[in-house]
Design a protein around this motif. Sequence first.
Motif, short mmCIF file in Angstrom:
data_model
loop_
_atom_site.label_atom_id
_atom_site.label_comp_id
_atom_site.label_asym_id
_atom_site.label_seq_id
_atom_site.Cartn_x
_atom_site.Cartn_y
_atom_site.Cartn_z
N MET A 2 0.86 -1.19 0.00
CA MET A 2 0.00 0.00 0.00
C MET A 2 0.90 1.25 0.00
O MET A 2 2.00 1.19 0.55
CB MET A 2 -0.83 0.04 1.28
CG MET A 2 -1.67 -1.17 1.53
SD MET A 2 -3.19 -1.06 0.62
CE MET A 2 -4.01 0.29 1.50
N PRO A 3 0.42 2.37 -0.56
CA PRO A 3 1.22 3.61 -0.53
C PRO A 3 1.73 3.94 0.87
O PRO A 3 2.88 4.31 1.07
CB PRO A 3 0.25 4.68 -1.04
CG PRO A 3 -0.71 3.94 -1.90
CD PRO A 3 -0.83 2.55 -1.31
N LYS A 202 6.48 9.67 -7.40
CA LYS A 202 5.93 8.82 -8.46
C LYS A 202 7.06 8.18 -9.27
O LYS A 202 7.05 6.96 -9.51
CB LYS A 202 5.04 9.68 -9.36
CG LYS A 202 4.42 8.94 -10.51
CD LYS A 202 3.53 9.88 -11.31
CE LYS A 202 3.07 9.21 -12.59
NZ LYS A 202 2.25 10.11 -13.39
N GLU A 203 8.05 8.98 -9.66
CA GLU A 203 9.17 8.43 -10.45
C GLU A 203 9.92 7.37 -9.65
O GLU A 203 10.27 6.31 -10.18
CB GLU A 203 10.16 9.54 -10.85
CG GLU A 203 9.65 10.49 -11.91
CD GLU A 203 10.43 11.81 -11.96
OE1 GLU A 203 10.29 12.51 -12.95
OE2 GLU A 203 11.16 12.15 -11.00
N ALA A 204 10.18 7.67 -8.38
CA ALA A 204 10.96 6.75 -7.55
C ALA A 204 10.26 5.39 -7.47
O ALA A 204 10.89 4.33 -7.64
CB ALA A 204 11.17 7.34 -6.16
N VAL A 205 8.96 5.40 -7.22
CA VAL A 205 8.21 4.14 -7.09
C VAL A 205 8.10 3.42 -8.44
O VAL A 205 8.30 2.21 -8.53
CB VAL A 205 6.83 4.38 -6.45
CG1 VAL A 205 5.97 3.14 -6.51
CG2 VAL A 205 7.01 4.82 -4.99
N LEU A 206 7.83 4.19 -9.49
CA LEU A 206 7.74 3.56 -10.83
C LEU A 206 9.06 2.91 -11.22
O LEU A 206 9.09 1.88 -11.88
CB LEU A 206 7.36 4.61 -11.89
CG LEU A 206 5.88 4.95 -12.00
CD1 LEU A 206 5.67 6.03 -13.06
CD2 LEU A 206 5.05 3.71 -12.34
N ASN A 207 10.16 3.52 -10.80
CA ASN A 207 11.48 2.97 -11.13
C ASN A 207 11.86 1.75 -10.29
O ASN A 207 12.86 1.11 -10.55
CB ASN A 207 12.57 4.04 -10.99
CG ASN A 207 12.50 5.03 -12.15
OD1 ASN A 207 11.91 4.74 -13.18
ND2 ASN A 207 13.12 6.18 -11.96
N GLY A 208 11.07 1.47 -9.24
CA GLY A 208 11.31 0.24 -8.50
C GLY A 208 11.71 0.41 -7.04
O GLY A 208 12.13 -0.56 -6.40
N ALA A 209 11.57 1.62 -6.48
CA ALA A 209 11.90 1.79 -5.06
C ALA A 209 10.90 1.01 -4.20
O ALA A 209 9.70 1.01 -4.48
CB ALA A 209 11.85 3.27 -4.69
N THR A 228 2.10 15.10 3.66
CA THR A 228 2.13 13.63 3.64
C THR A 228 1.05 13.08 2.72
O THR A 228 1.30 12.20 1.89
CB THR A 228 1.92 13.08 5.08
OG1 THR A 228 2.96 13.58 5.90
CG2 THR A 228 1.91 11.57 5.11
N LYS A 229 -0.14 13.63 2.86
CA LYS A 229 -1.27 13.12 2.06
C LYS A 229 -1.04 13.36 0.57
O LYS A 229 -1.36 12.51 -0.26
CB LYS A 229 -2.58 13.75 2.51
CG LYS A 229 -3.08 13.13 3.81
CD LYS A 229 -4.47 13.62 4.15
CE LYS A 229 -5.02 12.85 5.34
NZ LYS A 229 -6.04 13.59 6.06
N GLU A 234 0.45 10.81 -4.64
CA GLU A 234 1.36 10.65 -5.78
C GLU A 234 1.87 9.23 -5.90
O GLU A 234 1.99 8.68 -6.99
CB GLU A 234 2.56 11.60 -5.62
CG GLU A 234 2.65 12.65 -6.68
CD GLU A 234 4.03 13.26 -6.79
OE1 GLU A 234 4.94 12.63 -7.37
OE2 GLU A 234 4.21 14.37 -6.26
N ILE A 235 2.17 8.61 -4.75
CA ILE A 235 2.66 7.23 -4.76
C ILE A 235 1.58 6.32 -5.33
O ILE A 235 1.85 5.45 -6.16
CB ILE A 235 3.06 6.75 -3.33
CG1 ILE A 235 4.21 7.57 -2.79
CG2 ILE A 235 3.40 5.27 -3.33
CD1 ILE A 235 4.58 7.24 -1.35
N LYS A 236 0.35 6.56 -4.90
CA LYS A 236 -0.79 5.75 -5.35
C LYS A 236 -0.95 5.85 -6.87
O LYS A 236 -1.11 4.86 -7.57
CB LYS A 236 -2.04 6.25 -4.65
CG LYS A 236 -3.24 5.35 -4.77
CD LYS A 236 -4.32 5.88 -3.83
CE LYS A 236 -5.68 5.72 -4.44
NZ LYS A 236 -6.67 6.57 -3.79
#
Length: 236
Positions: A2-3, A202-209, A228-229, A234-236
């Motif tokens: 989850m985000p 968003k970029e960090a998570v899409l890249n695999g973090a 935070t929200k 953005e992560i979601k």
Amino acid sequence: MMPKERLIVALDVDTKEKALGLVEKLKAEVKIFKIGSELFTSCGPDIVAAIKAKGCGIFLDLKFHDIPNTVAKSAIAATRLGVTILNVHALGGYDMMKKCIEAVALEAKALKITKPHVIAVTVLTSMDENSLKKIGINDNMEKQVLKLAKLAKDASLDGVVASPSEVKLIRRELGEEFIIVTPGVRPGWAAADDQKRIATPKEAVLNGATYIVVGRPIVEASDPMAATKKILEEIK
Ligand code: C5P
């Protein structure tokens, strides 16, 4: 994941009151808080217990870098505090990392607790190739980061801390199970501060973090919960 499970907030403050105030404000949305050298040196290990008592996990970011015996003993002490993640500098070398993870696994087993994740810092996100050259490292950034990440994996560590710019490469080369914790994360609306290799959440998570670490954009915001929200969205 989850985000909420992916965000780690860096409590880079110098008093227990400020740290616990932030935890209280954010704990509904943030599951792991990072305690770094400023807060730990100011408040001591009690701060770990105080934050854990609020039901949150701890990433103890003390970046151990010493002879293998000293690092292993420090990591045992961190394991006794019940942290979720602790870290060392990969530049400390294979033997240091290997001895550290073995000591942590034994201690966790003896205490009958879940073994903390032990991860290694590759190259600090505040450094660029020019700063690497000044300390005698002439490899380019990607080569240096990958070399250290592979060394960490060979030493059986659970993962690494790496900047958003190298996440994709590490994820591709070292597989899906390897934990990648990424600081230097800056939403479009936040200042870069002293971080040089940055990306948006968003970029960090899409890249695999696996996890992203955010400090000043939340901690110094006029409304930390609103910041935070926005980041979780953005992560979601
Ligand atoms: O305020 P900011 O979001 O830049 O905070 C990033 C946090 O991550 C800081 O606590 C910093 O010490 C930590 N960190 C980092 N780069 C690394 C390892 C940890 O910025 N390679």
